[in-house]
Enzyme design. Structure first.
Site, short mmCIF file in Angstrom:
data_model
loop_
_atom_site.label_atom_id
_atom_site.label_comp_id
_atom_site.label_asym_id
_atom_site.label_seq_id
_atom_site.Cartn_x
_atom_site.Cartn_y
_atom_site.Cartn_z
N GLU A 37 37.50 59.84 32.10
CA GLU A 37 38.20 60.00 31.81
C GLU A 37 38.46 61.94 32.44
O GLU A 37 37.79 62.62 31.38
CB GLU A 37 39.77 60.17 31.21
CG GLU A 37 41.00 60.16 32.09
CD GLU A 37 42.32 59.64 30.39
OE1 GLU A 37 41.53 59.35 29.74
OE2 GLU A 37 43.07 60.43 30.90
N ARG A 262 30.70 52.13 19.76
CA ARG A 262 30.84 54.03 19.93
C ARG A 262 29.25 54.72 19.25
O ARG A 262 29.15 53.96 17.60
CB ARG A 262 31.37 54.03 19.27
CG ARG A 262 32.75 53.85 20.85
CD ARG A 262 34.05 54.85 19.38
NE ARG A 262 35.11 55.66 20.20
CZ ARG A 262 35.10 56.15 21.03
NH1 ARG A 262 35.81 55.55 21.39
NH2 ARG A 262 35.41 57.35 21.19
N LYS A 272 37.30 63.11 22.27
CA LYS A 272 37.58 64.49 23.70
C LYS A 272 39.34 64.97 22.71
O LYS A 272 39.29 66.49 23.45
CB LYS A 272 37.72 63.79 24.92
CG LYS A 272 36.35 64.03 25.43
CD LYS A 272 36.90 63.55 27.08
CE LYS A 272 36.81 62.19 27.36
NZ LYS A 272 37.05 61.73 28.21
P1 ATP Z 1 37.40 60.09 23.81
O1 ATP Z 1 37.72 58.74 22.68
O2 ATP Z 1 36.54 61.46 23.68
O3 ATP Z 1 38.35 60.74 24.78
P2 ATP Z 1 37.05 57.83 25.67
O4 ATP Z 1 36.74 57.01 25.38
O5 ATP Z 1 38.48 58.22 26.14
O6 ATP Z 1 36.39 58.68 24.66
P3 ATP Z 1 36.16 58.32 28.14
O7 ATP Z 1 36.09 59.19 28.83
O8 ATP Z 1 36.86 57.11 28.40
O9 ATP Z 1 36.55 58.33 26.72
O10 ATP Z 1 34.83 57.24 28.09
C1 ATP Z 1 33.80 57.60 29.38
C2 ATP Z 1 32.81 56.19 29.13
O11 ATP Z 1 32.34 56.66 27.61
C3 ATP Z 1 33.57 55.06 28.30
O12 ATP Z 1 32.83 53.46 29.03
C4 ATP Z 1 33.88 54.83 27.10
O13 ATP Z 1 33.30 54.15 26.48
C5 ATP Z 1 32.27 55.97 26.81
N1 ATP Z 1 32.29 56.75 25.42
C6 ATP Z 1 32.68 57.49 25.19
N2 ATP Z 1 33.03 57.50 23.70
C7 ATP Z 1 31.89 56.91 23.62
C8 ATP Z 1 30.50 57.01 21.76
N3 ATP Z 1 31.27 57.94 21.09
N4 ATP Z 1 29.75 56.31 22.15
C9 ATP Z 1 29.29 55.32 23.35
N5 ATP Z 1 30.27 55.77 24.09
C10 ATP Z 1 30.93 56.27 24.31
MG MG Z 2 39.18 56.67 27.68
#
Ligand code: ATP
Ligand code: MG
Length: 553
Positions: A37, A262, A272
């Site tokens: 995102e 994760r 984020k």
């Molecule tokens: P955040 O909570 O940091 O915003 P998010 O999952 O909401 O993380 P996205 O932009 O939706 O952020 O993530 C893009 C991809 O990266 C998704 O497929 C998510 O599962 C993966 N991802 C995010 N954080 C991690 C992590 N700590 N380890 C592995 N994969 C991750």
């Molecule tokens: Mg997300």
């Protein structure tokens, strides 16, 4: 090269794909996507997902898309989108297609209409609080909304009017009609569209209605023909919804969602939202602050893309949540820079030495190799003169046992240069040492001294030739392995995560260094020319990592 090179540790996702291919599922194709995102900068956790998605596609001759999951207009921006593109490319990956969920807004709307027409979605007038009340709990089933049995015609009319902007934000939502008694709360008639008047950085004000993540994600995957939709474990409970939507809509392709754990890295935060808070409340100096676990911050600190990819290989991919020690990441960059960074000399905390028996105006140019094991990294010239600088703590008036560096009356070798002897310590009125008077042995350049052993070797620079530099020593941003174990993760911030040294002197060869160039400063650590603030006439240098893992010692 790192020790894991050429080793491809297995992971359970590789096994699933291999078995799918041997059963000729998906016509033998492997198509993955990395779906961020654009609401912040990518962090090291995302690197794990990027490496996984791109490397699985690469390994099986498939493709990987970069897809922006841009359905929350208030938090998203073009700045974030561009930073994400840059970071993925910097890590060394090339996407097959760049896609955006917002490219599919019209199609998504049509799919929602299709769900209404098949009696599988309805417009609800309950407000957010009521919806929460009706949802039930883990132990109690939910209650059906009074609007659940609204006629298809009425639903279609209302949904169309929602799109036309005839209602206020939150006045109606569109819900999938699944099962209010399901043990899985995600299946209790989840919201799939909401009214939200917000400017979208790509579609502008064309929409006042935005699809929800669960509805958008599976359909975007299906539209792109994704075969393996890899996501993190928190989406495991959403998989039945993912499958329900695609099955109910009878999409031509039905991707397989597979969850993995994760990355959780000690002494840091990978969220984020929380990283945004650090930036917005000025706990750090921006998303690319070298202390941040963002790819932009790590790049600025001096991390190489290779070291981050190596790290992602080493930690592997499993279904079990676990914490990774910071040392694992630091060892990856340390090994890479030990192998590849040219050496140089820098004195962080200078003490002046005058070599009394050296001619006043002479400068000798010594030639030294840039890397002890890699002649291909070339040689450089370092000047030697009557006045040199060494580290304050390489001299001791009251040496502890086994002190091998310089003491009064003792000898030490200057790296790549002569053996010197300290004859006299000069102090100021306050009793602080301001200078050492030494002599050098002209017969010791590249040679052992005659008749005695000199054990210590210290680094140095020629004072008149050296350049001044600001060196920034970074430490961990948090003082606890799990910052979230405090009431607020902000309470776990390390107050000493940045130390700025302003009196440093570096050897003159650094005048040719470019932003982002990396070095091992002999005996001191691995460093990188700051890409944002360093100027040739005012060097700013970041410490990437210490020479050895001595954190907390
Ligand atoms: P955040 O909570 O940091 O915003 P998010 O999952 O909401 O993380 P996205 O932009 O939706 O952020 O993530 C893009 C991809 O990266 C998704 O497929 C998510 O599962 C993966 N991802 C995010 N954080 C991690 C992590 N700590 N380890 C592995 N994969 C991750
Ligand atoms: Mg997300």
């Amino acid at each position: 090269m790192s020790s894991t090179e050429n080793l491809t540790p297995s992971n359970f996702i590789r096994h699933i794909i291999t078995s799918d291919l041997s059963n000729n599922r998906n016509d033998g194709k492997v198509i993955t996507r990395f779906p961020p995102e654009p609401n912040g900068y990518l962090h090291v956790g995302h690197a794990k997902s990027i490496c996984l998605n791109f490397s699985m596609a690469e390994e099986f001759d498939g493709r990987c898309n970069l897809r922006f999951d841009d359905t929350n207009p208030e938090k998203e921006s073009i700045e974030f989108l561009e930073s994400i593109e840059k970071d993925v490319q910097w890590l060394g990956f090339t996407w097959a297609e760049k896609c955006h969920a917002s490219d599919y807004f019209e199609q998504l709307y049509d799919f929602a209409v299709q769900l209404i027409k098949s009696g599988d979605a309805y417009v609800d007038s309950l407000n957010a609080e009521q919806i929460r009340e009706y949802r039930g709990s883990l132990t109690e089933p939910g209650k059906e909304s009074p609007d659940r049995n609204r006629s298809i015609e009425e639903n279609l009319t209302l949904f169309s009017a929602m799109r036309q902007g005839e209602y206020k934000d939150g006045e109606y939502i569109l819900r999938a009609k699944i099962d209010m008694a399901s043990p899985n709360i995600n299946l209790r008639d989840p919201a799939i569209y909401r009214i939200k008047r917000a400017h979208h950085f790509r579609t502008g004000d064309a929409w006042c209605l935005y699809p929800m993540y669960d509805f958008t994600h599976c359909i975007s995957d299906a539209i792109e023909g994704i075969t393996h939709s890899l996501c993190t474990l928190e989406f495991e409970d959403h998989r039945p919804l993912y499958d329900w939507i695609l099955k109910t809509l009878k999409t031509p392709s039905h991707p397989q969602q597979i969850e993995f754990s994760r990355l959780q890295l000690e002494y840091t935060i990978v969220s984020k939202r929380k990283l945004a808070q650090l930036v917005n409340e000025n706990h750090v100096n921006g998303w690319d602050d070298p202390r941040m676990p963002t790819l932009a911050g790590m790049r600025r600190a001096g991390y190489t893309p290779e070291s981050i990819r190596d790290f992602c290989e080493r930690i592997g991919v499993t279904k079990k949540d676990s914490w990774i020690e910071m040392a694992v990441l630091e060892n990856c960059i340390r090994e890479d820079l030990n192998d590849n960074a040219p050496r140089a000399m820098a004195v962080l905390d200078p003490l002046r030495i005058v070599i009394e028996n050296y001619p006043d105006d002479e400068t000798e140019i010594l030639e030294v190799s840039n890397h002890p094991q890699k002649p291909e990294l070339g040689r450089r010239k370092i000047p030697f003169s009557k006045t040199i600088l060494i580290e304050q703590d390489d001299f001791s008036e009251t040496p502890p046992p086994k002190f091998k560096r310089l003491i009064e009356g003792g000898e030490v070798r200057l790296r790549s240069s002569y053996v010197i002897k300290c004859n006299k310590v000069i102090k100021n009125d306050e009793g602080n040492i301001i200078e050492l008077r030494c002599s050098y042995d002209p017969d010791t350049l590249g040679k052992k001294p005659e008749g005695r052993k000199v054990k210590g070797v210290i680094h140095w620079v020629s004072e008149p030739h050296s350049l001044s530099a600001e060196i920034r020593l970074y430490d961990r941003l948090f003082r606890l392995p799990n910052p979230d174990s405090e009431d607020s993760f902000l309470d776990a911030l390390n107050p000493n995560s940045l130390e700025i040294l302003t009196k440093c002197r570096v050897e003159v060869s650094l005048s040719e260094a470019k932003p982002s160039d990396r070095f091992q400063f002999e005996r001191t650590g691995y460093f990188c020319i700051d890409s944002v603030e360093s100027k040739p006439e005012a060097l700013v240098i970041n410490r990437t990592v210490t020479l050895r893992d001595n954190w907390g010692k």
